[in-house]
Design an enzyme around this catalytic site. Structure first.
Site, PDB file in Angstrom:
ATOM      1  CE  LYS A 118     -19.771  26.173 -26.991  1.00 20.91           C
ATOM      2  NZ  LYS A 118     -20.708  25.222 -27.022  1.00 20.91           N
ATOM      3  CE1 TYR A 164      -6.234  -3.581   8.613  1.00 21.32           C
ATOM      4  CE2 TYR A 164      -5.114  -5.650   8.287  1.00 21.32           C
ATOM      5  CZ  TYR A 164      -5.364  -4.537   7.963  1.00 21.32           C
ATOM      6  OH  TYR A 164      -4.689  -4.030   6.940  1.00 21.32           O
ATOM      7  CD  GLU A 191     -20.017  21.963 -19.140  1.00 25.19           C
ATOM      8  OE1 GLU A 191     -20.232  21.080 -19.930  1.00 25.19           O
ATOM      9  OE2 GLU A 191     -19.185  22.744 -19.318  1.00 25.19           O
ATOM     10  CB  SER A 207     -15.147  26.121 -28.314  1.00 25.71           C
ATOM     11  OG  SER A 207     -15.049  25.171 -29.552  1.00 25.71           O
ATOM     12  CG  ASN A 236      -4.141  -4.880  12.867  1.00 27.77           C
ATOM     13  OD1 ASN A 236      -3.593  -4.686  11.685  1.00 27.77           O
ATOM     14  ND2 ASN A 236      -4.491  -6.155  13.580  1.00 27.77           N
ATOM     15  CB  SER A 284      -0.833   0.114   1.168  1.00 23.66           C
ATOM     16  OG  SER A 284      -0.153  -0.112   2.368  1.00 23.66           O
ATOM     17  CE  LYS A 288      -4.742   3.065   4.927  1.00 24.03           C
ATOM     18  NZ  LYS A 288      -5.283   1.471   4.784  1.00 24.03           N
ATOM     19  CB  THR A 332     -42.225  23.899  -9.227  1.00 26.66           C
ATOM     20  OG1 THR A 332     -43.303  24.446  -9.928  1.00 26.66           O
ATOM     21  CG2 THR A 332     -42.138  24.661  -7.919  1.00 26.66           C
ATOM     22  CG  HIS A 333     -42.910  20.646 -11.961  1.00 25.89           C
ATOM     23  ND1 HIS A 333     -43.116  19.211 -11.738  1.00 25.89           N
ATOM     24  CD2 HIS A 333     -43.604  21.218 -11.049  1.00 25.89           C
ATOM     25  CE1 HIS A 333     -44.233  19.202 -10.829  1.00 25.89           C
ATOM     26  NE2 HIS A 333     -44.172  20.355 -10.363  1.00 25.89           N
TER      27      HIS A 333
HETATM   28  N1  ARG Z   1      -1.464  -1.298   5.179  1.00 27.99           N
HETATM   29  C1  ARG Z   1      -2.244  -1.883   6.287  1.00 27.99           C
HETATM   30  C2  ARG Z   1      -3.450  -1.139   5.948  1.00 27.99           C
HETATM   31  O1  ARG Z   1      -3.546  -0.174   5.373  1.00 27.99           O
HETATM   32  C3  ARG Z   1      -1.639  -1.571   7.308  1.00 27.99           C
HETATM   33  C4  ARG Z   1      -2.106  -2.632   8.342  1.00 27.99           C
HETATM   34  C5  ARG Z   1      -1.725  -4.072   8.258  1.00 27.99           C
HETATM   35  N2  ARG Z   1      -2.086  -4.756   9.153  1.00 27.99           N
HETATM   36  C6  ARG Z   1      -2.020  -6.079   9.298  1.00 27.99           C
HETATM   37  N3  ARG Z   1      -2.051  -6.935   9.995  1.00 27.99           N
HETATM   38  N4  ARG Z   1      -1.452  -6.552   8.017  1.00 27.99           N
HETATM   39  O2  ARG Z   1      -4.568  -1.524   6.224  1.00 27.99           O
END
Ligand code: ARG
Length: 462
Positions: free
Chosen positions: A288, A322, A295, A282, A115, A28, A330, A160-161
């Site tokens: 334009k 976990y 948008e 444009s 964790n 990650s 993320k 409205t509408h």
């Molecule tokens: N990179 C992991 C995450 O984003 C961190 C936690 C990892 N924990 C584990 N027990 N492998 O969740």
């Protein structure tokens, strides 16, 4: 980068390193390096607490805390070599700390786990984004208030509408969005207050046998208190879901306003002129001027709500505590946060810069028999007709005006009296749009006085 040796952080029981594909799906670091500052803040608080509770020595804690600052500055200066083999930001930082300070680095992870570490880092990151959203919303609300104040008595059609309904004021329309973004602001504040509990010290899932002080780390990191259940603390992503759902509702509001700006800036409406700074041209049609920012804001709700849906599905059915599934939280939140903040800033810029075309608004305000309700109300108030009958009489007058190709106010008194004999020329006083909006004095109504009162209330609130 594939490493044939086993992982230096957890490889004790492994004879071989991971397959390249395993490393690719597992790592990650490509995205969670965005939480480097939060990770280091969490570790520094943890190290100080470990020393204060006698779990590690003061000198080790000192070395760790200073070493972490060195690592942070390396990251901030772009000198840090992130390693995929080290999976994530937590292990990248710790491994580098070991290179910088040596043996004491190995004591940092006492009484915690990745964790609780990742939950802490991510909460700190999301909390900052709630704060950024709060600032963005406040700025947008202020820009809307300025528009509302300037145009508290400018008349325009209310729809409205998307059909002309009754005249309203520009200020009233702007203040409708102030209410919407005001509710978004209150959702942001609620969610931020609810999420502000520290997961740190929950360890892997069960807490720890070390005599840690979770209150101390919570305080050091600006949390209100430690989270009360270690299983929940490491598996809770409600804060991310609330962030995304709050962002989604706000993005819906932004998209509705953006849509109005797209319509209003068209040649057919000409209600507003968007500034050059927030428009584009444009490449083929020289005349334009396109409302691209509006948008794109209108479109952002797609990815923001998409992130919300994605994380809801990731979390659905996950057993405690976990699971690695949660690493998928993320990128969704990062992308939604970036785009939410951008959309808020772009909308604020557009609102600040745009010019309401008073004449076009006023001309449109009177079209479409927009004061028909005022006529019906006059029949009730002055002639004592039941509203249903007044509605019917007015409907006949609208049909007559339509067939003559004129406005209600262009009908002669004889025309009017042919539909209802008791109508007097006093009726013409209610057929102007100015009278119409001025008469709507009910609380929250469109009358300029009411709009000004709401502007005042909001200014005091902010
Ligand atoms: N990179 C992991 C995450 O984003 C961190 C936690 C990892 N924990 C584990 N027990 N492998 O969740």
């Amino acid at each position: 980068m594939t490493d044939q040796s086993s992982n230096q952080m957890w490889g004790g029981r492994f004879a071989a390193g991971p397959d390249a594909i395993m490393e690719a799906i597992n790592a990650s670091i490509g995205f969670d390096q965005r939480m480097a500052a939060q990770d280091i803040a969490g570790s520094r608080a943890h190290a100080a607490m470990l020393a204060a509770t006698g779990v590690i020595t003061d000198s080790d804690a000192q070395a760790i805390r200073e070493g972490l600052l060195t690592v942070l500055s390396e990251i901030q200066n772009g000198e840090f070599q992130f390693s995929t083999a080290l999976e994530d930001i937590h292990m990248n930082v710790e491994a580098r700390l070991k290179e910088v300070i040596g043996e004491p680095a190995g004591r940092l992870h006492t009484g915690r786990s990745r964790n609780d570490q990742v939950a802490t880092d991510f909460k700190l990151w999301v909390r900052d984004q709630f704060d950024a959203a709060e600032s963005g919303l406040l700025a947008l609300i202020r820009a809307l208030l300025a528009q509302a104040e300037a145009g508290a008595d400018w008349v325009m059609p209310g729809f409205t509408h998307l059909q002309v309904a009754q005249p309203v004021t520009w200020g009233h329309h702007m203040m409708a969005y102030v209410e919407m973004f005001g509710r978004d602001l209150s959702r942001v504040r609620d969610a931020r207050a609810r999420m502000n509990e520290s997961p740190l010290g929950a360890a892997a899932l069960a807490g720890t046998s070390f005599p840690i002080d979770r209150q101390m780390t919570a305080e050091a990191l600006g949390f209100d208190r430690p989270a009360a259940n270690s299983l929940d603390a490491v598996s809770d992503r409600d804060f991310a879901l609330e962030f995304l759902s709050t962002a989604s509702i706000c993005a819906v509001h932004l998209s509705r306003f953006a849509e109005e700006l797209v319509i209003w800036s068209s040649a057919q409406f000409r209600f507003v002129t968007l500034s050059d700074r927030f428009s584009t041209g444009s490449s083929i049609m020289p005349q334009k001027k396109n409302p691209d920012a509006a948008e794109l804001i209108r479109a952002k709700v797609g990815r923001i709500y998409g992130a919300n849906t994605a994380l809801m599905m990731v979390m659905k059915g996950l057993p405690l505590a976990y699971s690695k599934d949660m690493q998928e939280d993320k990128e969704q939140v990062f992308d939604a946060a970036d785009n939410w903040m951008l959309a808020l800033a772009a909308m604020e810029g557009m609102v600040k810069d745009m010019t309401a075309n008073r004449e076009s608004l006023a001309a449109a305000a009177g079209s479409g028999f927009s004061t028909a309700t005022d006529l019906a109300d006059w029949l009730v108030r002055v002639l004592g007709l039941p509203f249903r009958d007044a509605h019917h009489v007015t409907g006949s007058l609208v049909a007559m005006a339509e067939s003559k190709g004129c406005d209600l106010s262009d009908l002669t008194l004889e025309d009017m009296q042919s539909v209802h004999a008791d109508i007097t020329d006093n009726v013409y006083s209610v057929l102007t749009v100015e009278n119409s909006v001025n008469s709507r004095q009910s609380y929250g109504g469109t009358a300029p006085d009411q709009v000004r009162a709401q502007v005042k209330r909001w200014k005091a609130l902010l």
